[in-house]
Design an enzyme around this catalytic site. Structure first.
Site, short mmCIF file in Angstrom:
data_model
loop_
_atom_site.label_atom_id
_atom_site.label_comp_id
_atom_site.label_asym_id
_atom_site.label_seq_id
_atom_site.Cartn_x
_atom_site.Cartn_y
_atom_site.Cartn_z
N ALA A 33 56.05 42.56 56.97
CA ALA A 33 57.27 42.18 56.24
C ALA A 33 57.57 43.14 55.09
CB ALA A 33 57.13 40.76 55.70
N THR A 133 38.50 35.66 54.89
CA THR A 133 37.79 36.08 53.69
C THR A 133 36.56 35.21 53.41
OG1 THR A 133 38.03 36.16 51.28
CG2 THR A 133 39.45 34.62 52.42
N ASP A 134 35.63 35.76 52.66
CA ASP A 134 34.46 34.97 52.25
C ASP A 134 34.82 33.91 51.20
OD1 ASP A 134 34.89 36.65 50.04
OD2 ASP A 134 32.86 37.47 50.00
N GLU A 135 36.03 34.05 50.58
CA GLU A 135 36.39 33.13 49.49
C GLU A 135 36.55 31.70 49.98
OE1 GLU A 135 39.20 34.32 46.61
OE2 GLU A 135 38.59 36.40 46.66
N TYR A 159 44.87 30.81 46.72
CA TYR A 159 44.70 31.82 47.78
C TYR A 159 43.64 31.38 48.78
CZ TYR A 159 42.67 35.89 50.10
OH TYR A 159 42.16 36.74 51.04
N SER A 162 44.60 28.51 50.92
CA SER A 162 45.56 28.85 51.98
C SER A 162 44.87 29.59 53.12
CB SER A 162 46.73 29.66 51.42
OG SER A 162 46.31 30.97 51.04
N LYS A 163 43.89 30.43 52.80
CA LYS A 163 43.15 31.14 53.86
C LYS A 163 42.26 30.13 54.62
CE LYS A 163 43.04 34.97 54.82
NZ LYS A 163 43.88 35.80 55.73
N PRO A 214 40.77 45.69 31.64
CA PRO A 214 40.58 44.28 31.32
C PRO A 214 39.51 43.61 32.20
CG PRO A 214 42.55 44.57 32.64
CD PRO A 214 41.96 45.93 32.48
N ARG A 223 30.54 40.00 43.12
CA ARG A 223 31.22 40.16 44.40
C ARG A 223 30.35 41.06 45.28
NH1 ARG A 223 33.42 36.56 42.34
NH2 ARG A 223 35.64 36.16 42.01
N PRO A 291 41.60 31.40 35.61
CA PRO A 291 41.35 29.96 35.78
C PRO A 291 40.62 29.69 37.10
CG PRO A 291 43.66 30.38 35.25
CD PRO A 291 43.03 31.72 35.50
P1 NAD Z 1 47.43 43.31 51.29
O1 NAD Z 1 48.02 42.33 50.33
O2 NAD Z 1 47.11 44.67 50.83
O3 NAD Z 1 48.37 43.48 52.56
C1 NAD Z 1 48.99 42.39 53.19
C2 NAD Z 1 50.05 42.93 54.14
O4 NAD Z 1 50.66 41.81 54.80
C3 NAD Z 1 51.17 43.69 53.43
O5 NAD Z 1 51.46 44.88 54.13
C4 NAD Z 1 52.34 42.72 53.48
O6 NAD Z 1 53.60 43.38 53.51
C5 NAD Z 1 52.06 41.98 54.77
N1 NAD Z 1 52.68 40.63 54.79
C6 NAD Z 1 52.65 39.70 53.80
N2 NAD Z 1 53.34 38.62 54.18
C7 NAD Z 1 53.81 38.85 55.43
C8 NAD Z 1 54.57 38.11 56.35
N3 NAD Z 1 55.01 36.88 56.05
N4 NAD Z 1 54.86 38.65 57.55
C9 NAD Z 1 54.42 39.91 57.86
N5 NAD Z 1 53.71 40.67 57.01
C10 NAD Z 1 53.40 40.15 55.81
O7 NAD Z 1 46.14 42.58 51.87
P2 NAD Z 1 44.74 43.21 52.31
O8 NAD Z 1 43.85 43.31 51.13
O9 NAD Z 1 44.99 44.39 53.16
O10 NAD Z 1 44.18 42.01 53.21
C11 NAD Z 1 44.47 41.94 54.60
C12 NAD Z 1 43.84 40.68 55.18
O11 NAD Z 1 42.43 40.72 54.97
C13 NAD Z 1 44.32 39.39 54.52
O12 NAD Z 1 44.42 38.41 55.51
C14 NAD Z 1 43.21 39.05 53.53
O13 NAD Z 1 43.15 37.66 53.32
C15 NAD Z 1 42.00 39.56 54.27
N6 NAD Z 1 40.86 39.98 53.43
C16 NAD Z 1 41.05 40.85 52.38
C17 NAD Z 1 39.95 41.27 51.65
C18 NAD Z 1 40.09 42.25 50.51
O14 NAD Z 1 39.11 42.51 49.81
N7 NAD Z 1 41.25 42.84 50.27
C19 NAD Z 1 38.67 40.82 51.98
C20 NAD Z 1 38.52 39.92 53.05
C21 NAD Z 1 39.63 39.52 53.78
O1 DAU Z 2 36.19 38.22 48.56
C1 DAU Z 2 37.25 38.72 49.32
C2 DAU Z 2 38.51 38.71 48.50
O2 DAU Z 2 38.41 39.79 47.56
C3 DAU Z 2 39.78 38.85 49.33
O3 DAU Z 2 39.90 37.74 50.17
C4 DAU Z 2 41.02 38.95 48.42
O4 DAU Z 2 42.16 39.17 49.21
C5 DAU Z 2 40.81 40.12 47.48
O5 DAU Z 2 41.90 40.21 46.59
C6 DAU Z 2 39.51 39.97 46.70
O6 DAU Z 2 39.60 38.85 45.78
P1 DAU Z 2 38.96 38.93 44.32
O7 DAU Z 2 39.61 37.94 43.45
O8 DAU Z 2 37.48 38.92 44.39
O9 DAU Z 2 39.40 40.45 43.95
P2 DAU Z 2 40.00 41.09 42.61
O10 DAU Z 2 39.97 42.55 42.80
O11 DAU Z 2 41.27 40.45 42.20
O12 DAU Z 2 38.89 40.70 41.52
C7 DAU Z 2 37.54 41.09 41.71
C8 DAU Z 2 36.76 40.53 40.53
O13 DAU Z 2 37.16 41.23 39.33
C9 DAU Z 2 37.02 39.07 40.25
O14 DAU Z 2 35.82 38.46 39.80
C10 DAU Z 2 38.06 39.07 39.13
C11 DAU Z 2 37.70 40.33 38.36
N1 DAU Z 2 38.81 41.04 37.70
C12 DAU Z 2 39.92 41.35 38.45
C13 DAU Z 2 40.98 42.01 37.88
C14 DAU Z 2 42.21 42.33 38.70
C15 DAU Z 2 38.72 41.42 36.36
O15 DAU Z 2 37.70 41.15 35.70
N2 DAU Z 2 39.77 42.08 35.81
C16 DAU Z 2 40.91 42.38 36.50
O16 DAU Z 2 41.85 42.99 35.92
#
Ligand code: NAD
Ligand code: DAU
Length: 351
Positions: A33, A133-135, A159, A162-163, A214, A223, A291
């Site tokens: 999208a 995700t592991d979350e 988040y 929803s996953k 931050p 993590r 939070p």
């Molecule tokens: P991201 O936010 O970088 O990318 C998400 C993509 O999905 C974007 O390109 C966005 O345009 C597209 N999208 C969003 N809503 C949409 C919709 N309604 N229809 C079609 N496309 C849509 O996310 P990411 O970090 O690449 O994560 C990808 C997947 O892996 C997610 O399902 C996330 O939950 C999962 N995941 C992410 C992590 C992580 O650390 N980033 C870890 C474990 C699992």
């Molecule tokens: O565990 C898998 C998940 O990892 C994925 O499912 C999510 O899509 C992905 O966004 C990620 O989630 P987190 O919340 O763990 O990632 P984030 O990078 O947002 O934060 C990592 C850790 O760092 C978390 O404990 C929050 C902290 N953090 C994050 C930001 C953005 C900070 O301390 N400062 C910050 O500015």
């Protein structure tokens, strides 16, 4: 043979698409999208490549998904598309319910209709791979064993809730309708094309701009970090040999506190791009905690290793060095993301 990838312009999806074409000529239809997180610049190297067919659209658009399935007849669907940022889910959960829950539901229903009408070998090899995700497992105590696939679901943020809901839908569509599904639950990814709202890219980009770094709360949250190409290779392994109806945890065996991560990023930047103002750690600031912040995630990835022989190729040291190099070498990508220039291009291209 064709794959349908959803969310293939995001961080992990675009890495998956790029990695896929290094080893295969099997075409990919990429349905995305292009929300703020989707960036076609990630896929610029595929411009003019007939193997990659990009479609701007929503997974919640049933008519569009039906028509893509009917036209391209994919042998598998890899479902990456999601709203993925925990902080955004706290400020505005509605988009997460819309895409992660309702969108996955629509995709599953379209897939079911497509699969029911299939016959012969095409039907027997077809699969729907749900990327999660592991979350969903919640937060671990400091000395608790890592999450196995049998860990109860205890999501704590909008988040992760929803996953978790989407994982349950996928499970139910298998159990009730027999849809051939597999789910992977992965830990925190990092690497190229990571949107600079997430911890590691934000720290790199802010440090280079001389802005504050931050850290939420005491920075002792843990993590389990995985270099993104290792997530891609795990997905390929599960696509090739994962058992239907199963879930596979994917992780890097790399538990680190946020404090350790930020200090490692600063040390690498001090080495590779030193600042005249002094060590980058001078920019670290402790800010109000997120939070409901989950304290610790850790993945037990023995099942995927035992059944499919997958292990990560990168250590944290090799992966984080490659990542910092990538951001230093791609200042234009960062500038475009930050200025919104990539959005202007998308608007021009797609209206
Ligand atoms: P991201 O936010 O970088 O990318 C998400 C993509 O999905 C974007 O390109 C966005 O345009 C597209 N999208 C969003 N809503 C949409 C919709 N309604 N229809 C079609 N496309 C849509 O996310 P990411 O970090 O690449 O994560 C990808 C997947 O892996 C997610 O399902 C996330 O939950 C999962 N995941 C992410 C992590 C992580 O650390 N980033 C870890 C474990 C699992
Ligand atoms: O565990 C898998 C998940 O990892 C994925 O499912 C999510 O899509 C992905 O966004 C990620 O989630 P987190 O919340 O763990 O990632 P984030 O990078 O947002 O934060 C990592 C850790 O760092 C978390 O404990 C929050 C902290 N953090 C994050 C930001 C953005 C900070 O301390 N400062 C910050 O500015």
């Amino acid at each position: 043979m064709t794959l349908l990838v959803t969310g293939g312009a995001g961080f992990i999806g675009s890495n998956f698409v790029l990695d896929w074409f290094k080893a295969s000529d099997e075409p990919i239809v990429n349905l995305d999208a292009l929300t703020y997180a989707g960036n076609l610049a990630n896929l610029a190297s595929l411009q003019g490549d007939a193997r990659h067919h990009f479609v701007k659209g929503d997974i919640g658009d049933r008519e569009l998904v039906d028509s893509l399935l009917a036209t391209h007849r994919p042998r598998a669907i890899l479902h990456f598309a999601a709203e993925s940022h925990v902080d955004r889910s706290i400020h505005g959960p509605a988009a997460f319910m819309k895409t992660n829950v309702e969108g996955t539901f629509t995709l599953l229903e379209a897939t079911r209709a497509y699969w029911v009408a299939m016959t012969g070998e095409a039907k027997s090899v077809f699969r729907f791979h749900h990327v999660s995700t592991d979350e969903v497992y919640g937060s671990l105590k400091p000395d608790a064993p890592a999450f196995t696939e049998a860990h109860p679901y205890e999501p704590n943020s909008p988040y992760s809730a929803s996953k978790a809901a989407s994982d349950h839908l996928v499970r139910a569509w298998h159990h009730t309708y027999g849809l051939p599904v597999v789910t992977t639950n992965c830990s925190n990814n990092y690497g190229p094309y990571h949107f600079p709202e997430k911890l590691i890219p934000l720290m790199i980009v802010n440090a280079l701009a001389g802005k504050p770094l931050p850290i939420y709360g005491d920075g002792q949250q843990v993590r389990d970090w995985l270099f993104v190409s290792d997530h891609c290779s795990a997905i390929r392994a599960v696509l090739a040999g994962g058992r239907l109806g199963e879930t596979y945890n994917i992780g890097g065996w790399n538990e680190k506190t946020n404090h350790e991560i930020v200090h490692r990023v600063c040390a690498l930047l001090d080495e590779l791009s030193p600042s005249a103002a002094g060590p980058y750690t001078r920019l670290i600031t402790h800010v109000t905690d997120r939070p409901g912040h989950d304290r610790r995630y850790a993945i037990d990835a023995r099942k995927i290793e035992r059944e499919l022989g997958w292990r990560p190729a990168e250590t944290f040291e090799t992966g984080i060095r490659k990542t910092v190099h990538w951001y230093l070498d791609h200042a234009d990508w960062v500038a475009d993301v930050q200025s919104g220039a990539y959005r202007a291009w998308v608007d021009k291209q797609y209206g």
